[in-house]
Design a protein around this motif. Structure first.
Motif, PDB file in Angstrom:
ATOM      1  N   ALA A 116       3.770  10.640   5.614  1.00 20.12           N
ATOM      2  CA  ALA A 116       2.036  11.560   5.758  1.00 20.12           C
ATOM      3  C   ALA A 116       0.743  10.676   5.564  1.00 20.12           C
ATOM      4  O   ALA A 116      -0.217  10.886   6.245  1.00 20.12           O
ATOM      5  CB  ALA A 116       1.855  12.162   4.413  1.00 20.12           C
ATOM      6  N   GLY A 117       1.354   9.206   5.438  1.00 18.14           N
ATOM      7  CA  GLY A 117      -0.443   8.504   5.075  1.00 18.14           C
ATOM      8  C   GLY A 117       0.086   7.756   6.850  1.00 18.14           C
ATOM      9  O   GLY A 117      -1.762   6.865   6.847  1.00 18.14           O
ATOM     10  N   GLU A 118       0.893   6.708   7.362  1.00 11.53           N
ATOM     11  CA  GLU A 118       0.280   6.266   8.619  1.00 11.53           C
ATOM     12  C   GLU A 118       1.014   7.104   9.832  1.00 11.53           C
ATOM     13  O   GLU A 118       0.430   6.589  10.848  1.00 11.53           O
ATOM     14  CB  GLU A 118       1.103   4.837   8.301  1.00 11.53           C
ATOM     15  CG  GLU A 118       0.677   3.717   9.385  1.00 11.53           C
ATOM     16  CD  GLU A 118       1.258   2.294   9.246  1.00 11.53           C
ATOM     17  OE1 GLU A 118       0.755   1.894   9.331  1.00 11.53           O
ATOM     18  OE2 GLU A 118       1.931   2.101   8.089  1.00 11.53           O
ATOM     19  N   GLY A 119       1.484   7.850   9.112  1.00  8.25           N
ATOM     20  CA  GLY A 119       2.615   8.573  10.558  1.00  8.25           C
ATOM     21  C   GLY A 119       3.436   7.689  11.509  1.00  8.25           C
ATOM     22  O   GLY A 119       3.368   8.392  12.164  1.00  8.25           O
ATOM     23  N   GLY A 120       3.424   6.279  11.233  1.00  7.13           N
ATOM     24  CA  GLY A 120       4.300   5.811  12.158  1.00  7.13           C
ATOM     25  C   GLY A 120       4.560   4.545  11.264  1.00  7.13           C
ATOM     26  O   GLY A 120       3.965   3.880  10.130  1.00  7.13           O
ATOM     27  N   GLY A 121       5.654   3.829  12.200  1.00 10.57           N
ATOM     28  CA  GLY A 121       6.100   3.011  11.538  1.00 10.57           C
ATOM     29  C   GLY A 121       5.348   1.922  12.390  1.00 10.57           C
ATOM     30  O   GLY A 121       4.450   1.716  13.659  1.00 10.57           O
ATOM     31  N   VAL A 123       5.393  -0.198  -5.590  1.00 14.31           N
ATOM     32  CA  VAL A 123       3.834  -0.754  -4.476  1.00 14.31           C
ATOM     33  C   VAL A 123       3.487  -1.411  -5.322  1.00 14.31           C
ATOM     34  O   VAL A 123       2.750  -1.111  -7.473  1.00 14.31           O
ATOM     35  CB  VAL A 123       3.281   0.455  -4.707  1.00 14.31           C
ATOM     36  CG1 VAL A 123       1.991   0.724  -3.564  1.00 14.31           C
ATOM     37  CG2 VAL A 123       4.545   1.702  -3.752  1.00 14.31           C
ATOM     38  N   ASP A 124       2.082  -2.470  -5.038  1.00 18.07           N
ATOM     39  CA  ASP A 124       1.690  -3.408  -5.671  1.00 18.07           C
ATOM     40  C   ASP A 124       0.313  -3.235  -4.521  1.00 18.07           C
ATOM     41  O   ASP A 124      -0.174  -3.560  -3.682  1.00 18.07           O
ATOM     42  CB  ASP A 124       1.955  -4.511  -5.287  1.00 18.07           C
ATOM     43  CG  ASP A 124       1.056  -5.549  -6.070  1.00 18.07           C
ATOM     44  OD1 ASP A 124      -0.118  -5.152  -6.425  1.00 18.07           O
ATOM     45  OD2 ASP A 124       1.296  -6.547  -5.223  1.00 18.07           O
ATOM     46  N   GLU A 125      -0.905  -2.061  -5.266  1.00 15.96           N
ATOM     47  CA  GLU A 125      -1.964  -2.303  -3.749  1.00 15.96           C
ATOM     48  C   GLU A 125      -2.984  -3.281  -4.143  1.00 15.96           C
ATOM     49  O   GLU A 125      -4.010  -4.310  -4.504  1.00 15.96           O
ATOM     50  CB  GLU A 125      -2.883  -0.602  -4.362  1.00 15.96           C
ATOM     51  CG  GLU A 125      -2.193   0.074  -4.658  1.00 15.96           C
ATOM     52  CD  GLU A 125      -1.718   0.992  -2.970  1.00 15.96           C
ATOM     53  OE1 GLU A 125      -2.587   0.412  -2.146  1.00 15.96           O
ATOM     54  OE2 GLU A 125      -1.101   1.872  -2.938  1.00 15.96           O
ATOM     55  N   THR A 126      -2.403  -4.187  -3.074  1.00 10.78           N
ATOM     56  CA  THR A 126      -3.230  -5.224  -2.615  1.00 10.78           C
ATOM     57  C   THR A 126      -3.951  -5.297  -1.185  1.00 10.78           C
ATOM     58  O   THR A 126      -3.434  -4.414  -0.250  1.00 10.78           O
ATOM     59  CB  THR A 126      -2.323  -6.685  -2.963  1.00 10.78           C
ATOM     60  OG1 THR A 126      -1.302  -6.571  -1.503  1.00 10.78           O
ATOM     61  CG2 THR A 126      -2.138  -7.229  -3.691  1.00 10.78           C
ATOM     62  N   LEU A 127      -4.813  -6.489  -0.832  1.00 12.54           N
ATOM     63  CA  LEU A 127      -5.618  -6.687  -0.087  1.00 12.54           C
ATOM     64  C   LEU A 127      -4.412  -7.800   0.388  1.00 12.54           C
ATOM     65  O   LEU A 127      -4.735  -8.469   0.159  1.00 12.54           O
ATOM     66  CB  LEU A 127      -6.960  -6.893   0.136  1.00 12.54           C
ATOM     67  CG  LEU A 127      -8.036  -5.536   0.183  1.00 12.54           C
ATOM     68  CD1 LEU A 127      -9.252  -6.031   0.121  1.00 12.54           C
ATOM     69  CD2 LEU A 127      -7.724  -4.609   1.263  1.00 12.54           C
ATOM     70  N   LEU A 128      -4.161  -7.903   1.809  1.00 16.90           N
ATOM     71  CA  LEU A 128      -3.589  -8.867   2.726  1.00 16.90           C
ATOM     72  C   LEU A 128      -4.847  -9.686   3.455  1.00 16.90           C
ATOM     73  O   LEU A 128      -5.814  -9.537   3.871  1.00 16.90           O
ATOM     74  CB  LEU A 128      -2.868  -8.897   3.468  1.00 16.90           C
ATOM     75  CG  LEU A 128      -2.041  -7.410   2.915  1.00 16.90           C
ATOM     76  CD1 LEU A 128      -0.807  -6.662   3.967  1.00 16.90           C
ATOM     77  CD2 LEU A 128      -0.924  -7.805   1.865  1.00 16.90           C
ATOM     78  N   ASP A 129      -4.566 -10.775   3.747  1.00 16.95           N
ATOM     79  CA  ASP A 129      -4.896 -11.767   4.138  1.00 16.95           C
ATOM     80  C   ASP A 129      -4.840 -11.849   5.240  1.00 16.95           C
ATOM     81  O   ASP A 129      -3.475 -12.183   5.886  1.00 16.95           O
ATOM     82  CB  ASP A 129      -5.353 -13.272   3.300  1.00 16.95           C
ATOM     83  CG  ASP A 129      -5.848 -14.184   4.972  1.00 16.95           C
ATOM     84  OD1 ASP A 129      -6.462 -13.395   5.561  1.00 16.95           O
ATOM     85  OD2 ASP A 129      -5.756 -15.030   4.746  1.00 16.95           O
ATOM     86  N   ILE A 130      -4.546 -11.425   6.368  1.00 16.66           N
ATOM     87  CA  ILE A 130      -4.390 -10.729   7.447  1.00 16.66           C
ATOM     88  C   ILE A 130      -4.566 -11.641   9.235  1.00 16.66           C
ATOM     89  O   ILE A 130      -4.547 -11.278  10.167  1.00 16.66           O
ATOM     90  CB  ILE A 130      -3.787  -9.489   8.201  1.00 16.66           C
ATOM     91  CG1 ILE A 130      -5.034  -8.409   8.241  1.00 16.66           C
ATOM     92  CG2 ILE A 130      -3.545  -8.512   6.669  1.00 16.66           C
ATOM     93  CD1 ILE A 130      -5.558  -6.865   8.867  1.00 16.66           C
ATOM     94  N   GLY A 148       0.771  -1.322   0.068  1.00 18.10           N
ATOM     95  CA  GLY A 148       0.258  -0.041   0.096  1.00 18.10           C
ATOM     96  C   GLY A 148       0.351   0.711   0.213  1.00 18.10           C
ATOM     97  O   GLY A 148       2.115   1.196   0.612  1.00 18.10           O
ATOM     98  N   GLY A 149       0.921   2.416  -0.810  1.00 18.30           N
ATOM     99  CA  GLY A 149       1.149   3.155  -0.901  1.00 18.30           C
ATOM    100  C   GLY A 149       1.541   4.155   0.150  1.00 18.30           C
ATOM    101  O   GLY A 149       2.027   4.687   0.744  1.00 18.30           O
ATOM    102  N   TRP A 150       0.304   4.036   0.797  1.00 19.98           N
ATOM    103  CA  TRP A 150       0.558   4.350   1.893  1.00 19.98           C
ATOM    104  C   TRP A 150       0.772   3.927   3.417  1.00 19.98           C
ATOM    105  O   TRP A 150       1.124   4.910   4.241  1.00 19.98           O
ATOM    106  CB  TRP A 150      -1.301   4.999   3.250  1.00 19.98           C
ATOM    107  CG  TRP A 150      -1.832   4.251   2.583  1.00 19.98           C
ATOM    108  CD1 TRP A 150      -2.500   2.678   1.852  1.00 19.98           C
ATOM    109  CD2 TRP A 150      -1.844   2.924   3.982  1.00 19.98           C
ATOM    110  NE1 TRP A 150      -2.660   1.574   2.573  1.00 19.98           N
ATOM    111  CE2 TRP A 150      -2.581   2.048   3.997  1.00 19.98           C
ATOM    112  CE3 TRP A 150      -1.650   3.528   5.643  1.00 19.98           C
ATOM    113  CZ2 TRP A 150      -2.466   0.976   5.320  1.00 19.98           C
ATOM    114  CZ3 TRP A 150      -1.992   3.037   7.049  1.00 19.98           C
ATOM    115  CH2 TRP A 150      -3.019   1.532   6.507  1.00 19.98           C
ATOM    116  N   ARG A 151       1.165   3.360   3.567  1.00 18.21           N
ATOM    117  CA  ARG A 151       1.912   2.080   3.894  1.00 18.21           C
ATOM    118  C   ARG A 151       3.254   3.035   4.523  1.00 18.21           C
ATOM    119  O   ARG A 151       4.273   2.793   3.873  1.00 18.21           O
ATOM    120  CB  ARG A 151       2.625   0.854   4.150  1.00 18.21           C
ATOM    121  CG  ARG A 151       1.000  -0.153   4.608  1.00 18.21           C
ATOM    122  CD  ARG A 151       1.364  -1.714   4.104  1.00 18.21           C
ATOM    123  NE  ARG A 151       0.310  -2.482   4.779  1.00 18.21           N
ATOM    124  CZ  ARG A 151      -0.662  -2.811   4.859  1.00 18.21           C
ATOM    125  NH1 ARG A 151      -0.779  -2.159   6.461  1.00 18.21           N
ATOM    126  NH2 ARG A 151      -1.494  -3.535   4.987  1.00 18.21           N
TER     127      ARG A 151
END
Lengths: 390, 390
Positions: free
Chosen positions: B176-181, B377-384, B169-172
């Motif tokens: 700006a996107g996630e705000g932290g690690g 970046v490869d936008e995907t939904l992960l099976d979490i 995910g580009g925001w990850r």
């Protein structure tokens, strides 16, 4: 081959241990020819136990210059270690010195120079280097089993000591008398192994507590965070007032993780390099394969390490046997503990090597501004033969 | 009793998990009446799976003001958590919000105020609070089994994530996107337990590495040292690039030590208070007696904690059931992770509570001066569903 003639300087707790190995006939290629202590009672109580030929001295220089020793074992309070060692090297004697190498690195550097110039056998009594568990871990790291080290953590909070211990000597746990607390008294063993196995860190940021849970002037607890040249980080934690404490060394690397705890070594070994795995992996939650390996070693923790260190030093002097803990390396663990103090005192990062003059000045300041008065001091010799990690 | 009507805002990885619990009939006292996502593809792919009556919204405020929900589950990227929660509270809705509570405490404080004003059921999805191992440890601490806490150490380096995860995910893993690690994404669970069990620290000194072993903008490794009001100290270490990592919580107190590792709780219980023992002891090397106790708990780590948290929240809203993780407490773990960043950025100690405006300004600076460009970046939904600690 003639036996090496050895003098023991300082017959307090540690000196008495060395002495007993000679009395018990455990030192094959050397004989005890002289003993020294500035405390006359302590010294002359030994008179009956030795033949007339053994020299008794109240002053280390008299022993050193007596002509009746080829080497000395130094077991005085910490400040005197490098001072006496320098005298001994200058007199052409071999030296086995108790840990720590000294109280501040500036003086230890002078000792190392004198040792180098003399070319004599020089060992610091890091007895834990004889422990096969740590020798095995060192060997695994040196053989690159772990690959690049990422993190090294030692929780060593099992140096439990009561207030009675600190009250057993007026010099104990004061800046003037001992020059430090548990980092300088008990922990030099693990700090030495920490750098022996993991290498010297680049810098340290640390917190010490002075007299937190014991009525002492110096630290009874410390936590240090290290950074290394290769990007690795380290954490070292110790305390004398937790019970039961922990003794757990964990080293994480590119090929897995080594854990030492409960006198067992476990190697969690990845079948591939983590870095390579990460590079080639297309799934966000995939993980490398890791094998839990129990690493065998010949448990010698019950052996007499004191005897082993003396014999090794004697044999190094007489026939060039490889030293277990070359004296020159004693400065490393001291540099770490000095760095930890300096970080606490200055409340900042300390880069290695640090400004040794600054450290020396700060230490003098602690001594000169001390208003610490020890209560309930009861000067006693402790029976310590079974109290340290072998 | 009428069923509670629930809307889910954000149907990415976590939102999909919540949604599945409704689809699978696991939520007894509520029905799903609305879903929302700003990503239309992601939203409308769900259309066929719901009856016509379920509302579909591309905007959270439209869902909140639709009149067809009594409460919302917020599972958007972190920054939006408090923003949407405030809207929901202001509209009189109950809120179950994913962790972390937000990205910076200043905004979360506003959320808490809106929540308080509304009086609605407010839970943060700290699923690990349902884990009986940690509930047991918390209970033991609360029951004073350990006495005064001296030290709390959590080595939690088993949040392994590959680069592929970050590329999903580009925001990850951007400011700006996630705000932290990892402190903001994976570690909020343990940071919450750390303060839930051990209390809030007084101050922190920490080191983070940003993009050390992963190509990301934020931290993939952190080590923090804490001090507490009662004199206790704490150490917290985490990493996403060590394998196999460690998950070991150790709490030392006046009455012994609790160790959690390998999903086992061991209590090394001294038969006397260490402080008392030390006070009355006349021998320097004496030690208290300690019993190694294996502490039983009903292992529910395989249970569905997501389901449990939703049901608990629904029942709190409908019938006043006690919340497992009251939303107001979400600010605590965030305060810790914010404090860790601030300590790293300013290279200094950070006292709690810290200057929240300063933190906000520093975070904006990171965002505004960022020149980080994500590759591959490869936008995907992960099976979490099986990837987190339950």
């Amino acid at each position: 081959m003639d036996k090496m003639r050895v003098g023991i300087i300082g017959v307090g707790n540690m000196g008495s241990m060395h002495l007993s190995r000679f009395l018990d006939g455990k030192i094959r290629n050397a004989e005890l020819t002289a003993v020294c202590d500035i405390n006359k009672d302590r010294l002359y109580r030994l008179k009956d136990r030795f033949p007339e030929s053994v020299g008794f001295y109240e002053n280390s220089n008299d022993l050193i210059n007596s002509g009746c020793v080829d080497g000395v074992i130094i077991a005085t309070p910490h400040y005197d270690h490098p001072i006496i060692a320098i005298d001994a090297f200058n007199a052409g004697l071999h030296v086995l010195c108790e840990k720590p190498a000294g109280v501040y690195t500036k003086k230890v550097r002078e000792m190392n120079e004198a040792a180098k110039k003399s070319g004599k056998a020089f060992q610091i009594d890091f007895i834990m280097r004889t422990n096969n568990a740590f020798r095995k871990i060192k060997q695994m790291i040196d053989n690159n089993e772990l690959g690049k080290i990422k993190r090294i953590v030692w929780i060593i909070t099992d140096w439990y000591r009561t207030q009675a211990y600190y009250n057993s000597g007026g010099w104990r746990a004061t800046w003037a008398g001992e020059g430090g607390g548990t980092l300088l008294n008990q922990n030099p063993h693990q700090l030495d192994l920490f750098q022996w196995i993991g290498g010297m860190p680049k810098r340290v940021r640390a917190s010490c507590y002075f007299g937190k849970n014991r009525e002492i002037e110096v630290e009874d607890e410390a936590t240090a965070y290290f950074e290394y040249d290769n990007g690795a980080v380290g954490v070292y934690m110790t305390s004398v007032s937790e019970f039961p404490g922990t003794n757990r060394l964990e080293i994480a690397g590119d090929r897995g993780k080594i854990v030492y705890e409960d006198n067992k070594i476990t190697f969690f070994r990845t079948t591939v390099s983590e870095e390579e795995f990460n590079k080639n992996c297309n799934n966000g939650f995939d993980k490398p394969e890791a094998w839990k390996c129990e690493i065998p070693f010949d448990d010698n923790s019950g052996d007499d390490a004191v005897e082993k260190m003396i014999n090794n030093w004697v044999n190094a002097a007489l026939m060039g046997e490889t030293l277990i803990a070359p004296g020159f390396e004693g400065i490393n663990s001291l540099m770490i503990s000095n760095g930890i103090y300096l970080s606490q005192w200055e409340d900042t990062w300390v880069d290695f090597p640090f400004n040794e003059d600054l450290f020396y000045d700060k230490l003098q300041e602690k001594i000169n501004t001390s208003d610490f008065v020890k209560k309930d001091v009861d000067e006693t010799l402790l029976d310590i033969d079974n109290t340290f990690h072998k």
